[in-house]
Design a protein around this motif. Structure first.
Motif, PDB file in Angstrom:
ATOM      1  N   MET A 107      51.748 -57.590  16.377  1.00  0.00           N
ATOM      2  CA  MET A 107      50.546 -57.904  17.144  1.00  0.00           C
ATOM      3  C   MET A 107      49.293 -57.622  16.315  1.00  0.00           C
ATOM      4  SD  MET A 107      49.032 -56.401  20.743  1.00  0.00           S
ATOM      5  CE  MET A 107      50.515 -56.743  21.660  1.00  0.00           C
ATOM      6  N   GLU A 108      49.240 -56.466  15.685  1.00  0.00           N
ATOM      7  CA  GLU A 108      48.084 -56.121  14.856  1.00  0.00           C
ATOM      8  C   GLU A 108      47.937 -57.114  13.709  1.00  0.00           C
ATOM      9  OE1 GLU A 108      46.124 -52.216  12.664  1.00  0.00           O
ATOM     10  OE2 GLU A 108      48.304 -52.361  12.738  1.00  0.00           O
ATOM     11  N   LEU A 111      46.500 -60.368  15.096  1.00  0.00           N
ATOM     12  CA  LEU A 111      45.109 -60.196  15.509  1.00  0.00           C
ATOM     13  C   LEU A 111      44.174 -60.082  14.302  1.00  0.00           C
ATOM     14  CD1 LEU A 111      45.530 -57.829  18.594  1.00  0.00           C
ATOM     15  CD2 LEU A 111      44.867 -60.263  18.602  1.00  0.00           C
ATOM     16  N   ASP A 115      41.133 -62.642  13.763  1.00  0.00           N
ATOM     17  CA  ASP A 115      39.748 -62.201  13.557  1.00  0.00           C
ATOM     18  C   ASP A 115      39.097 -62.919  12.376  1.00  0.00           C
ATOM     19  OD1 ASP A 115      39.900 -60.428  15.665  1.00  0.00           O
ATOM     20  OD2 ASP A 115      40.306 -58.682  14.400  1.00  0.00           O
ATOM     21  N   THR A 122      39.811 -67.490  21.902  1.00  0.00           N
ATOM     22  CA  THR A 122      39.976 -66.686  23.111  1.00  0.00           C
ATOM     23  C   THR A 122      41.382 -66.795  23.685  1.00  0.00           C
ATOM     24  OG1 THR A 122      37.647 -67.060  23.592  1.00  0.00           O
ATOM     25  CG2 THR A 122      39.003 -66.211  25.387  1.00  0.00           C
ATOM     26  N   ARG A 125      43.925 -65.116  21.362  1.00  0.00           N
ATOM     27  CA  ARG A 125      43.799 -63.653  21.426  1.00  0.00           C
ATOM     28  C   ARG A 125      44.467 -63.112  22.697  1.00  0.00           C
ATOM     29  NH1 ARG A 125      41.429 -60.304  18.715  1.00  0.00           N
ATOM     30  NH2 ARG A 125      40.157 -61.814  17.610  1.00  0.00           N
ATOM     31  N   ALA A 126      44.212 -63.739  23.822  1.00  0.00           N
ATOM     32  CA  ALA A 126      44.813 -63.292  25.089  1.00  0.00           C
ATOM     33  C   ALA A 126      46.330 -63.409  25.028  1.00  0.00           C
ATOM     34  CB  ALA A 126      44.261 -64.114  26.250  1.00  0.00           C
ATOM     35  N   ILE A 128      48.278 -63.330  22.345  1.00  0.00           N
ATOM     36  CA  ILE A 128      48.838 -62.328  21.427  1.00  0.00           C
ATOM     37  C   ILE A 128      48.764 -60.934  22.039  1.00  0.00           C
ATOM     38  CG2 ILE A 128      48.469 -61.171  19.215  1.00  0.00           C
ATOM     39  CD1 ILE A 128      47.582 -63.951  18.118  1.00  0.00           C
ATOM     40  N   GLN A 129      47.628 -60.593  22.621  1.00  0.00           N
ATOM     41  CA  GLN A 129      47.444 -59.236  23.142  1.00  0.00           C
ATOM     42  C   GLN A 129      48.291 -58.929  24.368  1.00  0.00           C
ATOM     43  OE1 GLN A 129      43.137 -59.251  23.603  1.00  0.00           O
ATOM     44  NE2 GLN A 129      42.968 -57.746  21.949  1.00  0.00           N
ATOM     45  N   HIS A 130      48.503 -59.929  25.220  1.00  0.00           N
ATOM     46  CA  HIS A 130      49.133 -59.623  26.503  1.00  0.00           C
ATOM     47  C   HIS A 130      50.449 -60.348  26.772  1.00  0.00           C
ATOM     48  CE1 HIS A 130      45.443 -57.539  27.412  1.00  0.00           C
ATOM     49  NE2 HIS A 130      44.761 -58.635  27.145  1.00  0.00           N
ATOM     50  N   LEU A 132      52.743 -61.790  24.099  1.00  0.00           N
ATOM     51  CA  LEU A 132      53.489 -62.127  22.889  1.00  0.00           C
ATOM     52  C   LEU A 132      54.988 -62.203  23.158  1.00  0.00           C
ATOM     53  CD1 LEU A 132      52.886 -62.840  19.985  1.00  0.00           C
ATOM     54  CD2 LEU A 132      53.077 -60.432  19.392  1.00  0.00           C
ATOM     55  N   THR A 147      47.854 -65.982  33.210  1.00  0.00           N
ATOM     56  CA  THR A 147      46.573 -66.189  32.531  1.00  0.00           C
ATOM     57  C   THR A 147      45.665 -67.195  33.217  1.00  0.00           C
ATOM     58  OG1 THR A 147      47.450 -67.954  31.133  1.00  0.00           O
ATOM     59  CG2 THR A 147      47.582 -65.679  30.278  1.00  0.00           C
TER      60      THR A 147
END
Length: 181
Positions: A107-108, A111, A115, A122, A125-126, A128-130, A132, A147
């Motif tokens: 995940m990092e 991200l 970046d 957007t 990002r959503a 990947i963060q929530h 994946l 979502t």
């Protein structure tokens, strides 16, 4: 005298052929650590951060991940750097190429790469963060429900991620299949 000249010429041709073959042989590819150390040498940081960064780079896996805890890396150095110095060095290394290197989790890694991309990411990002894990298991209806994005928007974002993001950025450096000489 003429035959000696021919012999020298013949030896020269053979030598030229060998030199030509050697010149056309692929050299040793640069590895990830060398690639990053070359870049790290150009980053303007204080000496403690520089040495800490070198230690971090040497502890990266070939795929670009940092799997060793930062505290253990700090314990290898004398004098041990502060937590702030270790974090600062890590953040600076994560700015190097290939983007996503020195991440501690997939995940990092994703991200960090996101970046660095231009535009509005957007949705990506959503996801990947929530979501994946749901994406990996192709649970798109679950992601859509959670979502509010349509399946089409999610699929488009997934295609963009597949074409621009790499889960193993360290593998982008060098050639893993160097042929024998």
């Amino acid at each position: 005298r003429g035959s000696a000249s021919v012999r020298r010429s013949s030896g020269g041709d053979e030598s030229d052929a060998k030199m030509g073959a050697m010149a056309n042989t692929a050299g040793r590819e640069i590895n990830l650590h060398e690639h990053l150390l070359d870049q790290w040498a150009l980053v303007e940081v204080d000496e403690e951060t520089r040495q800490t960064g070198v230690a971090i780079i040497h502890n990266l896996e070939p795929d670009g991940y940092l799997r060793k805890p930062l505290s253990e890396i700090g314990e290898q150095l004398r004098p041990p750097p502060t937590t702030e110095t270790i974090e600062k060095a890590l953040k600076e290394i994560q700015r190097l190429e290939p983007t996503g290197v020195a991440a501690r989790t997939p995940m990092e890694c994703l991200l960090l790469q996101l970046d660095a991309l231009p535009g509005d990411n957007t949705i990506e990002r959503a996801l990947i963060q929530h979501h994946l894990d749901d994406l990996v298991h192709n649970r798109l209806p679950v992601v859509a429900k959670a979502t509010g994005y349509s399946i089409g928007e999610i699929t488009e974002a997934m295609n963009a991620m597949r074409s621009r993001l790499y889960v193993h950025p360290g593998c982008l450096v060098g050639d893993r299949s160097v042929p024998p000489i």
